[in-house]
Design a protein around this motif. Structure first.
Motif: not given
Length: 808
Positions: A59, A63, A69, A244-245, A378, A382, A385
């Motif tokens: 992931l 990103l 993703l 966020r994801v 989710e 971010l 990551l």
């Protein structure tokens, strides 16, 4: 024309199941029951460990590239299943790699996502073609300085870009733009994003350092997973508002489309992707072979039922085919480019994987997570990551690699490649690095020093370096400074002379001699002569005789012998105006050897020894061997100054701890090497024809307790071990020991390793995984080295191949 398909390793059991026709008129044999597919427990546990590392990294890399993703998850799954099944390195784990981040991000920025997927497919097709052409090993010819420089440049690019997300902003399209925008980004920090990033980095670096027994248990959980999960939990509990994801529905996932863009640009993109994917995967396969060689249990375990591939040395051409197939599938399904990944591969080996089933199962787990764990994924911020990927980028700039290229005088190649990748891009940076590497190689080839001077009426022409056609003009200028009829000594201090240089030198020698002059062609010291063509039959050169100051010599004439100084007389060594003794004299071997070192070797190694004098010794291993004069450790191991911490004694014995007999010197050396020098391995090396082992076999009870007998008592456990009928004997691969002495030499190595494990510093380092022990046997007459490959206690000594494709 044969089709090009990945070759499958042959099961060793197949040779025992050859097809036989049953006799006529007899009933056919009953069919054997179908073989059940089984997965070893070690593969299951290893696949879980790799999956837990791969999930957050996939992931994070997606990103960093700006791709969807899901593309990271697709590449991880395809890399595990397709490359894992078809590749030639069973234990290498493939997936989205940090080394491809910069390339992929640039492609997405230029051509868009769907065209980038098409480029990935085309790169896979090219990899298939290269695999069919069996050129995989050609990629290993690239200088390591270029590869390390490329990875360092990619790491810098990744770290600078992700720093903006860590600070709560958005990265720019290039490194220079990111650096220019950094002051403004620092002025507008996002506290929530920074907090999540700092927590992620803290967990990532502190988790592997948790002390005590609890730490040994907790370290089994990957630090990357702990860092992302901890930061996610903290952000949720604190109610932080951070990006966020966001995983869209798989129904809207973009697949590959027809490539759109200029043909030359697309061709360069395919070439760059192919180059980076292939080189990283092939170098990773070689690295995995090195890791696997430290686990002798792999071969025995992988040949059992349920394992479809015996784990041996990687088939690099098949690995290239597997990587190509994976890139075709990943690009077609809308995934990132796939390559072998060092972090996941090393985790796979260290977790105990015994076959390719662990790699494939980790891909299946990624598929399950991508389908069932979307709500949990989710929650991941971010910034967490981005911090994880930034740490990976920083680690790609390896201080160990920098020290290595410095030691080999390739800093310029490394620096140019790194800066080229950072400023211009991967393909441009690698091209610059190759150009500089070629220039450096040519410079070294042509760096020949030719000097002329006159001493006491004799002209001396000294050639230092390789004498090629490029140096012939300078050689001719120096030789023509010698007047007609003069006495001249031409000293050739180099290991190579090509045909052009040889003819030029021979022609000048004949001309000068015809004009009444005298010419003496010498090697690396005065008094020895390079053989003339007519003397070729008398040449008795043999490799590696430098320690005897050997050169091809011709017998001295009567006049030359009369002119040779006699030791102690005027003009002899030690007398006023004296010179070094001639090769035939005795009593001056040491002085001649030191003189040859000062003149020839010292200028070459002075820089390296000066560095070691400044930095102190940092050897990689302790080498414990016999005091026998025939064992030249630096020659056998191809090592140099600072590489080995050598301890020698009669019989390569390791006294057990607690012996109260004044034998603390070996124990002190072991303690110093392990606790102070932090060596990573200890080798106990025995050899054939060992006088100590012969003395042990011939020893009789009683008699005078001489120092030698008191010392050899530490070898008595080896005698007892060999006499124990309940223990299998250590042996040599391919043949039985020649006699009882050789059997005792082999047994003694195994026994002394057992003594070594009993030392406190060694046992502690072994428990911590910071040290490995190796047994070695050197057959003097065969000039053949054998390494102990069996399990603890007893084992087999296998010979080391003299192959050009052994990993470095």
């Amino acid at each position: 024309m044969s089709a090009c398909v990945p070759t499958r390793a042959t099961d060793p059991s197949d040779s025992h199941h050859t097809r036989r026709a049953h006799p006529p008129h007899s009933p056919p044999p009953s069919p054997s029951p179908p073989r059940r597919f089984r997965i070893a427990g070690a593969d299951v546990s290893a696949s879980i460990a790799v999956f837990l590392i791969a999930l957050p990294l996939s992931l994070g890399i997606a990103l960093a590239t700006g791709a969807p993703l899901q593309a990271g998850l697709v590449a991880a799954a395809v890399g595990g299943i397709v490359a894992g099944r078809l590749g030639g390195s069973p234990l290498q784990v493939s997936g989205p790699a940090a080394g491809l981040t910069v390339v992929t991000a640039d492609l997405i920025h230029r051509y868009g996502w769907r065209t980038t997927c098409a480029i990935t497919v085309l790169a896979g097709v090219v990899q298939l073609g290269l695999g069919c052409l069996r050129v995989a090993r050609t990629a290993l010819a690239v200088s390591p300085a270029i590869v390390h420089g490329m990875l360092a440049g990619i790491g810098v690019t990744i770290a600078v870009a992700q720093l903006h997300i860590v600070l709560g902003g958005t990265p720019q399209s290039s490194v220079l733009d990111n650096l220019r925008a950094l002051p403004a980004q620092l002025a507008h920090l996002q506290p929530a994003a920074v907090s999540v990033s700092v927590l992620t980095l803290a967990l990532l670096f502190l988790w592997p350092r948790v002390p005590g027994r609890a730490g040994q248990f907790l370290r089994r959980i990957p630090a990357a997973l702990v860092a992302v999960a901890g930061a996610t939990a903290a952000a949720c509990l604190a109610g932080l508002t951070v990006p966020r994801v966001d995983l869209p529905s798989w129904s809207s996932h973009a697949l590959a489309g027809l490539p759109e863009g200029p043909v030359l640009g697309l061709a360069a993109a395919v070439l760059t992707t192919t180059l980076v994917c292939s080189v990283q995967s092939l170098l990773g396969a070689v690295a995995v072979d090195k890791l696997a060689s430290g686990r002798p249990d792999l071969i025995a375990a992988s040949s059992g039922p349920g394992h479809d591939t015996r784990v041996g040395r990687s088939d690099l051409d098949r690995e290239l085919l597997g990587q190509g197939a994976a890139n075709i599938v990943s690009g077609s399904l809308g995934g990132l480019p796939v390559a072998g990944v060092a972090v996941r591969s090393s985790a796979n080996v260290q977790a105990g994987a015994v076959s390719r089933n662990s790699t494939m199962l980790h891909g299946v787990l990624v598929v399950i997570a991508a389908l069932l764990m979307v709500p949990l994924l989710e929650f991941i911020p971010l910034a967490s990551l981005a911090a994880l990927v930034m740490a990976v980028g920083i680690q790609m700039v390896s201080l160990h690699h920098i020290r290595t290229v410095t030691r080999h005088r390739e800093v310029l190649v490394y620096a140019v490649t790194t800066l080229g990748v950072v400023v211009f891009g991967v393909l441009e940076g690698v091209t610059l690095g190759i150009a500089v590497a070629v220039g450096v190689a040519l410079h070294r080839l042509t760096r020949t020093r030719i000097t002329h001077d006159e001493r006491e009426g004799i002209h001396h022409v000294h050639v230092r370096g390789q004498l090629t056609f490029l140096a012939v003009p300078r050689l001719s200028r120096a030789l023509h400074l010698v007047p007609q009829g003069a006495a001249v000594v031409v000293e050739l201090d180099g290991s190579f002379m090509d045909h052009a240089a040889f003819e030029s030198l021979q022609h000048w020698q004949k001309t000068h001699t015809a004009q009444g002059g005298s010419v003496e062609l010498t090697g690396r010291r005065p008094g020895t002569r390079i053989a003339e063509p007519s003397d070729a039959a008398d040449c008795r050169c043999r490799p590696w005789t430098a320690w005897r100051n050997h050169q091809c010599e011709r017998p001295l004439t009567g006049q030359e012998a009369a002119d040779t100084p006699v030791p102690g007389e005027p003009g002899a060594p030690g007398a006023p105006g004296g010179t070094l003794a001639t090769p035939g004299s005795s009593g001056h071997e040491l002085a001649r050897g030191i003189s040859a070192f000062q003149r020839n070797t010292a200028p070459i190694v002075r820089g390296e020894l000066a560095r070691l004098a400044r930095e102190g010794q940092q050897p990689d291993q302790l080498f414990l061997t016999c005091a026998d004069s025939r064992l030249v450790t630096s020659m056998i191991t191809s090592s140099g100054p600072g590489d080995l911490f050598v301890v020698r004694n009669v019989g390569n014995l390791v006294p057990p701890p607690g012996e109260e007999s004044g034998d603390d010197s070996v124990a002190a050396a072991i303690e110093y090497a392990v606790d102070v020098l932090k060596v990573r391995s200890i080798t106990v090396c025995g050899h054939s024809g060992c006088g100590a082992m012969q003395a042990l076999l011939n020893s009789e009870p009683g008699g005078a307790r001489t120092p030698l007998k008191r010392w050899l008592r530490h070898g008595l456990p080896s005698l007892e071990r060999m006499a124990d009928a309940g223990r299998p004997w250590a042996g040599l691969a391919g043949r039985a020991p020649a006699d009882a002495v050789e059997q005792l030499c082999l047994t003694n190595v195994v026994q002394q390793l057992e003594h070594l494990r009993a030392h406190e510093s060694v046992s502690r380092a072994l428990r911590e995984g910071a040290l490995e022990l190796q047994g070695m046997y050197f057959h003097v007459g065969e000039a053949q080295a054998y390494l102990l490959t069996g399990a603890d206690g007893d084992g087999l000594f296998e010979h080391v191949e003299a192959a050009a494709d052994l990993p470095a």
